[in-house]
Scaffold this motif. Structure first.
Motif, PDB file in Angstrom:
ATOM      1  N   ALA A 238       0.833  -1.203   0.000  1.00 20.48           N
ATOM      2  CA  ALA A 238       0.000   0.000   0.000  1.00 20.48           C
ATOM      3  C   ALA A 238       0.870   1.257   0.000  1.00 20.48           C
ATOM      4  O   ALA A 238       0.609   2.218  -0.728  1.00 20.48           O
ATOM      5  N   MET A 239       1.927   1.221   0.801  1.00 18.03           N
ATOM      6  CA  MET A 239       2.803   2.388   0.878  1.00 18.03           C
ATOM      7  C   MET A 239       3.552   2.578  -0.443  1.00 18.03           C
ATOM      8  O   MET A 239       3.716   3.698  -0.916  1.00 18.03           O
ATOM      9  N   LYS A 240       3.959   1.478  -1.049  1.00 18.17           N
ATOM     10  CA  LYS A 240       4.736   1.547  -2.288  1.00 18.17           C
ATOM     11  C   LYS A 240       3.884   2.098  -3.445  1.00 18.17           C
ATOM     12  O   LYS A 240       4.344   2.924  -4.216  1.00 18.17           O
ATOM     13  N   PHE A 241       2.652   1.652  -3.526  1.00 12.42           N
ATOM     14  CA  PHE A 241       1.849   2.040  -4.693  1.00 12.42           C
ATOM     15  C   PHE A 241       0.908   3.224  -4.461  1.00 12.42           C
ATOM     16  O   PHE A 241       0.415   3.829  -5.413  1.00 12.42           O
ATOM     17  N   TYR A 242       0.614   3.516  -3.190  1.00 12.09           N
ATOM     18  CA  TYR A 242      -0.325   4.614  -2.919  1.00 12.09           C
ATOM     19  C   TYR A 242       0.207   5.611  -1.890  1.00 12.09           C
ATOM     20  O   TYR A 242      -0.415   6.635  -1.634  1.00 12.09           O
ATOM     21  N   GLY A 243       1.321   5.268  -1.241  1.00 14.47           N
ATOM     22  CA  GLY A 243       1.892   6.155  -0.236  1.00 14.47           C
ATOM     23  C   GLY A 243       0.990   6.354   0.962  1.00 14.47           C
ATOM     24  O   GLY A 243       1.099   7.350   1.675  1.00 14.47           O
ATOM     25  N   SER A 244       0.097   5.393   1.193  1.00 14.32           N
ATOM     26  CA  SER A 244      -0.867   5.554   2.277  1.00 14.32           C
ATOM     27  C   SER A 244      -1.334   4.177   2.728  1.00 14.32           C
ATOM     28  O   SER A 244      -1.425   3.248   1.913  1.00 14.32           O
ATOM     29  N   ASP A 245      -1.657   4.055   4.036  1.00 16.18           N
ATOM     30  CA  ASP A 245      -2.230   2.786   4.491  1.00 16.18           C
ATOM     31  C   ASP A 245      -3.753   2.833   4.411  1.00 16.18           C
ATOM     32  O   ASP A 245      -4.439   1.943   4.885  1.00 16.18           O
ATOM     33  N   LYS A 246      -4.287   3.904   3.829  1.00 15.24           N
ATOM     34  CA  LYS A 246      -5.722   3.913   3.524  1.00 15.24           C
ATOM     35  C   LYS A 246      -5.956   4.445   2.110  1.00 15.24           C
ATOM     36  O   LYS A 246      -6.527   5.513   1.906  1.00 15.24           O
ATOM     37  N   PRO A 247      -5.505   3.666   1.134  1.00 16.55           N
ATOM     38  CA  PRO A 247      -5.594   4.159  -0.246  1.00 16.55           C
ATOM     39  C   PRO A 247      -7.031   4.214  -0.762  1.00 16.55           C
ATOM     40  O   PRO A 247      -7.854   3.379  -0.403  1.00 16.55           O
ATOM     41  N   ASP A 248      -7.271   5.220  -1.564  1.00 17.95           N
ATOM     42  CA  ASP A 248      -8.541   5.302  -2.276  1.00 17.95           C
ATOM     43  C   ASP A 248      -8.323   4.590  -3.610  1.00 17.95           C
ATOM     44  O   ASP A 248      -7.633   5.113  -4.480  1.00 17.95           O
ATOM     45  N   ILE A 249      -8.899   3.401  -3.750  1.00  9.97           N
ATOM     46  CA  ILE A 249      -8.659   2.643  -4.987  1.00  9.97           C
ATOM     47  C   ILE A 249      -9.849   2.724  -5.950  1.00  9.97           C
ATOM     48  O   ILE A 249     -10.020   1.869  -6.806  1.00  9.97           O
ATOM     49  N   ARG A 250     -10.645   3.798  -5.798  1.00 13.30           N
ATOM     50  CA  ARG A 250     -11.685   4.009  -6.807  1.00 13.30           C
ATOM     51  C   ARG A 250     -11.034   4.348  -8.150  1.00 13.30           C
ATOM     52  O   ARG A 250     -11.655   4.253  -9.177  1.00 13.30           O
ATOM     53  N   PHE A 251      -9.787   4.797  -8.091  1.00 15.03           N
ATOM     54  CA  PHE A 251      -9.067   5.065  -9.337  1.00 15.03           C
ATOM     55  C   PHE A 251      -7.654   4.511  -9.200  1.00 15.03           C
ATOM     56  O   PHE A 251      -7.163   4.305  -8.093  1.00 15.03           O
ATOM     57  N   ASP A 252      -7.020   4.276 -10.359  1.00 16.73           N
ATOM     58  CA  ASP A 252      -5.760   3.549 -10.360  1.00 16.73           C
ATOM     59  C   ASP A 252      -4.578   4.482 -10.024  1.00 16.73           C
ATOM     60  O   ASP A 252      -4.226   4.634  -8.886  1.00 16.73           O
ATOM     61  N   MET A 253      -3.991   5.092 -11.002  1.00 20.52           N
ATOM     62  CA  MET A 253      -2.914   6.070 -10.816  1.00 20.52           C
ATOM     63  C   MET A 253      -1.893   5.635  -9.769  1.00 20.52           C
ATOM     64  O   MET A 253      -1.552   6.393  -8.846  1.00 20.52           O
ATOM     65  N   LYS A 254      -1.426   4.391  -9.893  1.00 19.96           N
ATOM     66  CA  LYS A 254      -0.467   3.860  -8.917  1.00 19.96           C
ATOM     67  C   LYS A 254       0.882   4.550  -9.045  1.00 19.96           C
ATOM     68  O   LYS A 254       1.265   5.001 -10.121  1.00 19.96           O
ATOM     69  N   PHE A 255       1.627   4.581  -7.946  1.00 18.97           N
ATOM     70  CA  PHE A 255       2.968   5.155  -7.940  1.00 18.97           C
ATOM     71  C   PHE A 255       3.903   4.291  -8.803  1.00 18.97           C
ATOM     72  O   PHE A 255       3.807   3.066  -8.784  1.00 18.97           O
ATOM     73  N   VAL A 256       4.824   4.967  -9.498  1.00 20.29           N
ATOM     74  CA  VAL A 256       5.880   4.258 -10.216  1.00 20.29           C
ATOM     75  C   VAL A 256       7.223   4.787  -9.721  1.00 20.29           C
ATOM     76  O   VAL A 256       7.454   6.001  -9.730  1.00 20.29           O
ATOM     77  N   GLU A 257       8.071   3.880  -9.239  1.00 21.10           N
ATOM     78  CA  GLU A 257       9.368   4.299  -8.701  1.00 21.10           C
ATOM     79  C   GLU A 257      10.380   4.406  -9.839  1.00 21.10           C
ATOM     80  O   GLU A 257      10.424   3.552 -10.724  1.00 21.10           O
ATOM     81  N   LEU A 258      11.184   5.465  -9.792  1.00 25.54           N
ATOM     82  CA  LEU A 258      12.008   5.787 -10.954  1.00 25.54           C
ATOM     83  C   LEU A 258      13.494   5.918 -10.643  1.00 25.54           C
ATOM     84  O   LEU A 258      14.255   6.372 -11.498  1.00 25.54           O
ATOM     85  N   ASN A 259      13.915   5.531  -9.445  1.00 30.24           N
ATOM     86  CA  ASN A 259      15.324   5.733  -9.085  1.00 30.24           C
ATOM     87  C   ASN A 259      16.286   5.228 -10.167  1.00 30.24           C
ATOM     88  O   ASN A 259      17.198   5.927 -10.571  1.00 30.24           O
ATOM     89  N   ASP A 260      16.018   4.001 -10.664  1.00 29.28           N
ATOM     90  CA  ASP A 260      16.978   3.381 -11.598  1.00 29.28           C
ATOM     91  C   ASP A 260      17.085   4.123 -12.927  1.00 29.28           C
ATOM     92  O   ASP A 260      18.125   4.079 -13.574  1.00 29.28           O
TER      93      ASP A 260
END
Ligand code: ASP
Length: 581
Positions: free
Chosen positions: A277-299
């Protein structure tokens, strides 16, 4: 009886009947020859007619009735010539033959209408008048219906409702307690329960393997729209269960509520870990009515000479689909948004994936088309999309991007209040480090069991121990949470040690529970739902106050009864209390 019917039930089938109604006067229209009065009760509104020609005495008296007078009328049901299709009684009216004034009313301080002219403060001061309004009544009816359906469902699953005490003992864990001085034990205090947690565990030890209670809980915290100092939980506990049994049982309860209250069939709830949840939404109470997941870009972003990215622990972004046409002004606004202190980012990097396949970004100086294309691939972006990227310290950046994601969800109308997307968050960390007290605090509460495979880390690496704890989240709102509990004295002792308790402190505060564990405590676990929040969610509102008959205001005051208040010197003396300031 002062009535044969309610004000909401007479219709065309009752024509010709002599009936009696009682209720409040909603409004009165005097048309010279005729006077029409709407009479209201909890069930609806019925039109009364007084005719100057046929009964001038009665009509004259009726004209003197004011708003909110309580009357009882007898008369005949007649078909209306001018029908109102909007209300169930709109096809009839009552030709009044006799009426009594049951009580007079002062002119109410605000209009008792669906849309009232009364402000919050005034309505709370005269809450009994506010309660007469339809929207408030509907909210309380919804609350009643949901409580009833919770009871029906839990009863069908063999849960029994048991009351636990309200005067209990203050403990240092959790939120601040409300305390009550004990007259018979001078200098000693009860505390009001923040939840019936330890009692429900003791009930499991007592053999009542499925318990629930719709119960008031008290927490002396700073208030917000969705918090009240006293609130209601659906508190539940089960023995001889593992985590999945609890999740399945209560997932069914929530599905049952949606089905019977809103006629919505929910799909199975997805279950994701806290880390996911933290990785993809940055929250432990994500609103998943919509997608817009986080994408990590360090590499793909680091090592190209852009210091902001190179120095960052995390570079992470979201794809605002079809927003590449955002103007400079719109992008500046988003940058201002992420820089707000509540959001906390330093700045915002954007990449426009133009419709013609080219890229335009705020970091063109450091990254070429080829680089940006690689980023876009990570996001699965199409021409026309807008990538919004933040960088910095991991947790802070996740939190800020979570806010930006929700903001974009609002802007793009992706948070439909008629859509409900529940999910379970599992595998919470057992402990979290508290900088102020320089010790670990229980993330859920100290009775939550660590995962078996992590128990060994309790003394060596406490911060990484995962708990058998779970939350249920709907549309970004945490509506419930619970855990599998510790039921072993030694492990509970170890947990208190990890929380910085000495053995004596643990024994003094929670000895009763640890002692009970020594008498055949069964494995057990449970959950509690915030009932006010759940009802507000069903009702489509953010404010739980709208669903509480007599709520407190933001300062924790009941402005109607004017509480809290001082007590007399005599009471203080009796309680052996002294006010020092
Ligand atoms: N007592 C917990 C709470 O109030 C819920 C639970 O663990 O069942 O949050």
């Amino acid at each position: 009886m002062l009535r044969t019917h309610t004000c909401g039930e007479l219709n065309i089938k009752n024509i010709g009947e002599t009936i009696k109604l009682s209720g409040w006067i909603q409004k009165s229209r005097d048309l010279g020859g005729m006077t029409f009065i709407d009479i209201r009760d909890r069930y609806g509104i019925t039109q009364l007619v007084f005719n100057m020609e046929t009964n001038s005495g009665l009509c004259g008296k009726a004209r003197k009735l004011g708003r909110e007078f309580v009357i009882s009328v007898s008369g005949k049901v007649k078909e209306r010539s001018n029908k109102n299709k909007k209300i169930p009684t709109g096809e009839i009216e009552i030709i009044v033959e006799k009426f009594d004034i049951l009580n007079k009313s002062k002119i109410p301080p605000f209009t008792i209408e669906d849309e009232t002219d009364g402000g919050e403060e005034l309505r709370m001061k005269y809450r009994y008048l506010d309660l007469r309004r339809n929207p408030v009544r509907k909210n309380l009816e919804l609350r009643h219906k949901m409580a009833l359906e919770v009871r029906k469902y839990l009863d069908s699953q063999k849960f029994i409702e048991i009351e636990t005490p309200v005067l209990i003992k203050s403990t240092p864990e959790g939120a601040r307690d409300f305390v009550v001085p004990s007259r018979m034990n001078p200098g000693q205090f009860y505390a009001l329960p923040q939840s019936p947690q330890t009692f429900k565990q003791l009930l499991m030890i007592g053999g009542y393997d499925r318990y629930y209670q719709i119960v008031k809980c008290f927490r002396d915290e700073d208030l917000r729209a969705d918090r009240q100092p006293e609130f209601t939980q659906i508190d539940c506990e089960m023995a001889f269960v593992e985590q999945n049994d609890v999740l399945n049982t209560f997932e069914k309860m929530i599905k049952h509520l949606f089905k019977v209250v809103k006629n919505i069939e929910l799909d199975d709830f997805i279950r994701i870990s806290y880390n996911t949840a933290m990785k993809f939404y940055g929250s432990d109470k994500p609103d998943i009515r919509f997608d817009m997941k986080f994408v990590e870009l360090n590499d793909v972003t680091q090592g190209k000479g852009f210091k902001v990215f190179d120095d960052a622990e995390l570079v992470v972004g979201i794809n605002a689909s079809e927003c590449a046409d955002y103007s400079r002004k719109q992008l500046d606004k988003l940058t201002d948004f992420v820089r707000k202190p509540q959001v906390g980012a330093n700045g915002l990097i954007y990449v426009k994936y133009n419709l013609d396949g080219t890229f335009k970004s705020s970091v063109d100086k450091f990254f070429n088309e080829g680089d940006l294309k690689k980023w876009a691939e990570k996001f699965d972006a199409k021409p026309g999309d807008l990538l919004l990227i933040l960088a910095g310290e991991k947790e802070k950046t996740q939190k800020a991007l979570c806010e930006l994601r929700l903001e974009m969800g609002n802007k793009l109308d992706l948070r439909d209040t008629n859509k409900f997307c529940p999910l379970w968050i599992t595998d919470f960390p057992l402990l979290e480090w508290n900088e102020e007290s320089k010790r670990y605090h229980a993330m859920h509460h100290p009775f939550t069991s660590p995962k078996k495979e992590d128990i060994d880390m309790l003394s060596t690496d406490p911060g990484n121990v995962r708990a058998n704890a779970y939350d249920i989240v709907i549309n970004g709102i945490e509506i419930g949470g619970g855990s599998i509990r510790i039921h072993d004295r030694e492990l509970q002792k170890e947990m208190f040690t990890a929380l910085g308790f000495t053995e004596e402190e643990a024994q003094a505060q929670f000895g009763f529970l640890m002692n009970a564990f020594e008498y055949g405590a069964p494995p057990h676990g449970g959950i509690a739902f915030g009932f006010d929040r759940l009802v507000a969610l069903f009702g489509g509102s953010d404010s739980i106050r709208d669903y509480i008959a007599f709520p407190k205001n933001n300062a924790g005051r009941d402005v109607m009864i004017d509480s809290p208040s001082t007590i007399s010197a005599e009471q203080l003396k009796e309680l052996k209390l002294k006010i020092t300031e």
